[in-house]
Design a protein around this motif. Structure first.
Motif, short mmCIF file in Angstrom:
data_model
loop_
_atom_site.label_atom_id
_atom_site.label_comp_id
_atom_site.label_asym_id
_atom_site.label_seq_id
_atom_site.Cartn_x
_atom_site.Cartn_y
_atom_site.Cartn_z
N LEU A 17 0.85 -1.21 0.00
CA LEU A 17 0.00 0.00 0.00
C LEU A 17 0.87 1.24 0.00
N GLY A 18 1.87 1.23 0.89
CA GLY A 18 2.77 2.38 0.98
C GLY A 18 3.48 2.62 -0.34
N ILE A 19 3.97 1.53 -0.96
CA ILE A 19 4.71 1.68 -2.21
C ILE A 19 3.80 2.20 -3.32
N SER A 20 2.57 1.66 -3.36
CA SER A 20 1.66 2.13 -4.41
C SER A 20 1.34 3.61 -4.20
N LEU A 21 1.16 4.00 -2.94
CA LEU A 21 0.88 5.40 -2.65
C LEU A 21 2.05 6.29 -3.06
N ALA A 22 3.27 5.82 -2.72
CA ALA A 22 4.45 6.61 -3.05
C ALA A 22 4.60 6.75 -4.56
N ARG B 236 -9.06 10.94 -4.16
CA ARG B 236 -10.20 10.17 -4.63
C ARG B 236 -9.77 9.20 -5.74
N GLN B 237 -8.91 9.72 -6.64
CA GLN B 237 -8.39 8.87 -7.72
C GLN B 237 -7.65 7.67 -7.15
N TYR B 238 -6.87 7.94 -6.09
CA TYR B 238 -6.10 6.86 -5.48
C TYR B 238 -7.05 5.82 -4.89
N LEU B 239 -8.11 6.28 -4.23
CA LEU B 239 -9.08 5.34 -3.64
C LEU B 239 -9.75 4.51 -4.73
#
Lengths: 321, 294
Positions: free
Chosen positions: B6-11, B50-53
């Protein structure tokens, strides 16, 4: 390089005053390593060559001075390229850029990596965990994507400034700075890890506790007592960073992400040569000149790095015994 | 593992969004209504969080989203098409790197200081000083264009594999050889080797049964990241030999701001890295008895 007296009290340091300091002994060992010394001399020669070579050359690196694809001759020692530019001059200019990028990337890795690692290792606890997770996170990114994004962000900023009316600094410089920053952003990570590991084991040593007991502050302990003791590892790893950083630069320039033409770098020159490969005629000098220079530089740097490691790393010293 | 991913995808998501420009910049100028519809289709009109969610929502169903650059292709499609090519080249190159590097490192270590070491170490050092973007064009020029032994590009017969695999594998063979030599040199002076000698074991048995197990450890821990790198494709090799693998996408998607593609590739790389590192850890326990007893 002078060794502070405190390191004498480290458990494994020689105690007799007659013996030279460990650092001096290490340098002596380095100068006895023939391959490393020859490489160091070669590097110095190449360094001088790229500094004064372009000035001595009869041609400017961007000038169209000959026919297209002339093979090496007395007029053009390394031949000419697709636009009839003198390849030797371009290679020298490109090598200079590669060396500058190598030096700057390494300097960043020295300052940022060492301080980051030393602080994390010495302070420990939550700060350490937080700082090292940052490093881990940057590690888990594919390096290439990371560098590309940093470089394109900076290039985008440059374009915005140019659009806003231009700046006093030429855009080429800012672009070079962007490339440097992108490379520097990834080059300090391993250094931080290595230094932290060393500091973790050093900070519990008696000589550190002793100076803390005598009332020395964190800054003093880290700068005066701990960092001199990691200098050996740092020197070894720095020497390994230079070729790595140069490889990154060449690779990015090969991809076309480095400097913009007509500026030359070893990587972009190799890329130019690679695009000219065709089944009808082989312009071998277009590959051999820049690639040979890059490989020679990397070999010499690695020989020096190996020599430094053998001289400075106490564990690598007598392995066969 | 899930929080890490999750962290990596967010980064990755945040990082690629920091880059100026968008995925539709290189298109010819479209009327504003169409641009608005394009943005709406890819949810680019929503706030970034929102796009990330929305992206995460797709991810839970194993959907990596549509590619923003290659219309009518999903990221899943592109990965499924390119992965077999990159896996084949990567695995073969890995085999070459290990098959060449481990024996070379082993021999240079046990013959330390003598001629096999001097020449072998020089060969390994030379290999790591010849990056793939140098080895590739030179191999193509000599073996492909001049001697015409191997085809110089494209994907088809096993002959097409030779040059890309050699190009990619040689450099890493050099790195593996150096790690192997270092690991062996660290192991050979250890007390349990002295003990084995004192017991009267033959040199061959000492080297192979006792020293090798520990000497190979640095190679094992390097194998994880190396394999993750090789399996996700090499841009230089795929670009040079015109192979339809993933390495080309790795670079082009960041340049094209193909947001979903970048995040998908980063996630693929991260998953591979994590899984391979897990395997490395297991191999460590199996090889090194000291880890087992801790």
């Amino acid at each position: 390089m002078s060794e502070p007296a405190d390191t004498r009290h480290a458990a494994d340091a020689p105690r007799t005053a007659a013996r030279a300091s460990p650092t001096r002994q290490a340098w002596r060992r380095f100068w006895q390593n023939r391959a490393a010394v020859v490489s160091a001399v070669l590097l110095a020669g190449l360094g001088l060559g790229v500094l004064v070579g372009p000035a001595l050359s009869a041609y400017a690196p961007d000038a169209f001075v000959g026919g297209q694809f002339e093979p090496p001759s007395w007029r053009h020692w390394a031949g000419t390229d697709v636009h009839g530019r003198d390849l030797l001059t371009r290679v020298l200019v490109g090598a200079r850029l590669s060396l500058v990028v190598g030096a700057v990337g390494t300097a960043v890795s020295l300052v940022l990596g060492v301080l980051w690692g030393a602080l994390a290792g010495y302070v420990g606890g939550r700060v350490d965990a937080w700082m090292m997770r940052t490093v881990d996170g940057l590690y888990a990114m594919p390096t290439l994507v990371f560098v590309i994004v940093v470089v394109t962000v900076l290039n985008g900023l440059v374009e915005q400034w140019e659009g806003a009316g231009g700046t006093a600094v030429p855009a080429v410089w800012i672009r070079t700075a962007g490339l440097l920053l992108g490379i520097a952003a990834v080059s300090w990570l391993t250094m931080a890890r290595i230094v932290r590991g060393e500091v973790l084991s050093l900070r519990t040593r008696p000589f550190v506790e002793a100076s803390r007991a005598l009332g020395a502050g964190t800054a003093r302990i880290v700068l005066r007592h701990i960092l001199p003791n990691v200098s050996g590892v740092v020197i070894v790893y720095l020497a390994l960073t230079v070729p790595t950083v140069m490889l990154y630069e060449s690779f990015l320039s090969f991809l076309g992400l480095g400097l913009q033409p007509p500026q030359a770098s070893l990587g972009s020159l190799i890329a130019e040569g690679a695009t000219q490969i065709n089944p009808i005629r082989v312009y071998w000098w277009m590959i051999v000149a820049p690639a040979g220079t890059l490989v020679t530089l990397l070999l010499a740097l690695n020989f020096v790095a190996d020599g430094l490691r053998d001289a400075f790393d106490p564990r690598a010293r007598h392995p066969g015994a | 593992m899930v929080p890490l991913l999750l962290g990596i995808s967010l980064a990755a998501f945040a990082l690629i969004r920091l880059a100026p420009g968008g995925p539709f910049d290189r298109e010819r100028q479209v009327p504003p209504e169409i641009e608005r519809q394009l943005n709406a289709k890819y949810h680019l009109d929503q706030p970034v969080w929102r796009q990330y969610l929305i992206y995460l929502g797709g991810l839970t169903r194993g959907d990596l989203g549509p590619s923003m650059r290659y219309r009518n292709h999903t990221v899943n499609d592109i990965l499924a098409a390119g992965l077999p090519v990159s896996l084949t080249i990567g695995l073969l190159a890995f085999g070459l790197a290990v098959g060449l590097g481990v024996p070379l490192g082993f021999v240079t270590a046990i013959r330390r200081g003598r001629w096999p070491d001097q020449w072998g170490s020089l060969a390994a050092l030379t290999a790591i000083c010849v990056p793939t973007f140098v080895a590739g064009p030179v191999l193509v020029m000599v073996l492909g264009v001049k001697l015409r032994w191997f085809p110089v590009a494209l994907w088809g017969s096993p002959w097409h594999l030779v040059l890309p695999v050699v190009t990619l594998g040689l450099y890493f063979a050099g790195r593996v050889a150096r790690l192997m030599r270092e690991g062996m040199l660290k192991t050979l002076p250890a007390e349990f080797i002295v003990t084995a000698r004192a017991k009267g074991l033959s040199e061959g048995r000492i080297f192979w049964r006792h020293a090798f197990r520990l000497g190979v450890l640095p190679v094992v821990s390097y194998a994880g990241p190396l394999l993750a790198d090789l399996l996700t494709g090499s841009f230089v090799v795929e670009n040079l030999f015109q192979l339809p693998g993933l390495g080309v996408f790795m670079v082009n998607s960041s340049l094209n701001r193909d947001y979903t593609m970048v995040v998908g590739l980063v996630l693929l790389y991260a998953v591979m890295l994590l899984v391979l590192n897990l395997i490395v850890d297991v191999a460590y326990v199996w090889l090194d008895p000291r880890v087992r007893h801790e």
